[in-house]
Design a protein around this motif. Structure first.
Motif, mmCIF file in Angstrom:
data_model
loop_
_atom_site.group_PDB
_atom_site.id
_atom_site.type_symbol
_atom_site.label_atom_id
_atom_site.label_comp_id
_atom_site.label_asym_id
_atom_site.label_seq_id
_atom_site.Cartn_x
_atom_site.Cartn_y
_atom_site.Cartn_z
ATOM 1 N N VAL A 164 -1.467 -4.612 -6.655
ATOM 2 C CA VAL A 164 -2.215 -4.518 -7.751
ATOM 3 C C VAL A 164 -3.472 -3.864 -7.601
ATOM 4 O O VAL A 164 -4.003 -2.829 -8.280
ATOM 5 C CB VAL A 164 -2.618 -6.125 -8.486
ATOM 6 N N ASN A 190 0.947 -1.220 -0.060
ATOM 7 C CA ASN A 190 -0.022 0.103 -0.252
ATOM 8 C C ASN A 190 0.887 1.307 0.187
ATOM 9 O O ASN A 190 0.423 2.219 -0.514
ATOM 10 C CB ASN A 190 -0.940 -0.092 1.189
ATOM 11 N N ALA A 248 -3.364 -1.625 -5.380
ATOM 12 C CA ALA A 248 -3.136 -0.018 -5.122
ATOM 13 C C ALA A 248 -2.921 0.635 -6.409
ATOM 14 O O ALA A 248 -2.386 1.640 -6.319
ATOM 15 C CB ALA A 248 -1.918 -0.056 -4.204
ATOM 16 N N GLY A 249 -2.659 -0.245 -7.461
ATOM 17 C CA GLY A 249 -2.400 0.260 -8.863
ATOM 18 C C GLY A 249 -1.074 0.613 -9.112
ATOM 19 O O GLY A 249 -0.654 1.101 -10.136
ATOM 20 N N TYR A 250 -0.160 -0.148 -8.625
ATOM 21 C CA TYR A 250 1.478 -0.265 -8.788
ATOM 22 C C TYR A 250 1.796 -1.202 -9.798
ATOM 23 O O TYR A 250 1.046 -2.215 -9.977
ATOM 24 C CB TYR A 250 2.206 -0.540 -7.494
ATOM 25 N N GLN A 251 2.814 -1.052 -10.542
ATOM 26 C CA GLN A 251 3.158 -1.849 -11.590
ATOM 27 C C GLN A 251 4.300 -2.832 -11.044
ATOM 28 O O GLN A 251 5.143 -2.747 -10.282
ATOM 29 C CB GLN A 251 3.712 -1.215 -12.785
#
Length: 354
Positions: free
Chosen positions: A231, A202, A233-236
């Motif tokens: 994923v 996070n 939290a929108g991270y690559q």
């Protein structure tokens, strides 16, 4: 979630313990132990390993209270190896000072510095440095928040404004010096709990997962939780690599590795934890699905392959000394890891990526 295009990095780590040799009853001087820890970084680079990591502790039985000073000495004596903390106990430190220290180390090392922040598994430093263990979680959360805010402000070349509970506020503050590329790489240490892994995800921080012993499958639960949270939290994937760490000792045969390592492992348990371990514990740890990296090169290679197929992590750190293991055995661990195990493992990784 893993990124197979990332090169797999292999290194060594130490927590800077300074203990009595259980076979001789003797103990090196603090100066000798500090020198040995710096020499380990030199040996690791000469052998071709990628990373040297040194942890921090402020208790009896350790010489690593000023781990950044020792890493700076290692930086001057090396040219290529990445230098990490393992861990920096951010809870009891001033994040401003931590950033200043590591930014300076980054300049000394020509951009080879990375921080691994953690709560710390020992609490002796809390009272010594003026904090209460009752604030264990709150201290970590606030100090890490400030450190990451300073890092982001440095990258953007902006002042920082911050207010918290445990230190004075910052108003339009600029922290100097700045790291070579403007920003430090900060890793989040996790001791095995999924809740800590989720918190790391996070925060958008890569994870260093301690897998000292026990079933490797148990740690997969934590890794899966981390990746799901990342994923969500929108991270690559390329921004969220995972490093695993484990005890490491090797010899020509499994039996020799156990017999050689056991006195030092048990001595460490007795001296640091007032506990003990049976030799059967190490014999059981030879199993391929056990996280402890102990055994012949063949056994350890099988363990590393097994773990990679479970975790798909990007880095592995071998915890190669106990604080009393003789320097010649530590050096052998480093050289066998670098020259025997790592080449075969990298070939395996290449086939996995093909």
């Amino acid at each position: 979630m893993s990124n197979s295009k990332l090169p797999f990095k292999i290194g060594i780590s130490s927590i800077g313990a300074h203990l009595t040799n259980p076979l001789t009853g003797k103990k090196s001087t603090e100066q000798e132990r500090v020198r040995h820890l710096i020499d380990m970084a030199i040996q690791a680079e000469a052998a071709g390993l990628d990373i040297y990591a040194l942890g921090e502790s402020h208790e009896q039985g350790f010489v690593s209270a000023a781990h950044t000073v020792m890493l700076s000495a290692a930086a001057q004596a090396t040219k290529n190896i990445t230098l990490m903390s393992s861990v920096t106990v951010i809870s009891t430190l001033d994040p401003v000072r931590v950033f200043e220290d590591f930014a300076t180390l980054d300049l000394i090392s020509n951009g080879r510095t990375e921080i691994v922040v953690g709560r710390g598994s020992r609490i002796g430093g809390f009272g010594l440095l003026g904090y209460s263990p009752n604030d264990y979680e709150a201290l970590f959360d606030e100090k890490l928040e400030l450190l990451t805010a300073i890092n982001e402000a440095s990258e953007k070349q902006q002042p920082i404004n911050w207010h918290g509970r445990f230190r004075s506020s910052l108003t339009n503050a600029r922290i100097y010096p700045q790291p070579l590329d403007g920003k430090l790489k900060i890793w989040h240490a996790v001791g095995g709990h999924s809740s800590s892994a989720i918190a790391a995800a996070n925060r958008g921080l890569p994870m260093v997962l301690t897998t000292l012993a026990g079933s490797s499958l148990n740690f997969k639960t934590t890794i899966d939780a981390y990746r799901r949270a990342a994923v969500a939290a929108g991270y690559q994937a390329q921004d969220m690599p995972i490093t695993t760490t484990s005890w490491f000792h090797t010899a020509q045969s499994d039996a020799q590795a156990v017999e050689e390592f056991y006195p030092y492992f048990n001595g460490m348990m007795r001296e640091l934890r007032s506990d003990s371990a049976s030799i059967d514990f190490l014999h059981h740890s030879l199993a391929v699905d056990n996280a402890m990296m102990i055994g012949s090169p063949k056994t350890i290679l099988a363990k590393m392959k097994y773990q990679y197929q479970l975790y798909r992590q990007q880095q592995f750190l071998a915890h190669v000394d106990t604080g009393a293991l003789p320097p010649d055995l530590v050096k052998n661990n480093i050289e066998v890891l670098a020259n025997v195990i790592a080449p075969e493992f990298r070939s395996f990784i290449t086939r996995e990526w093909a």
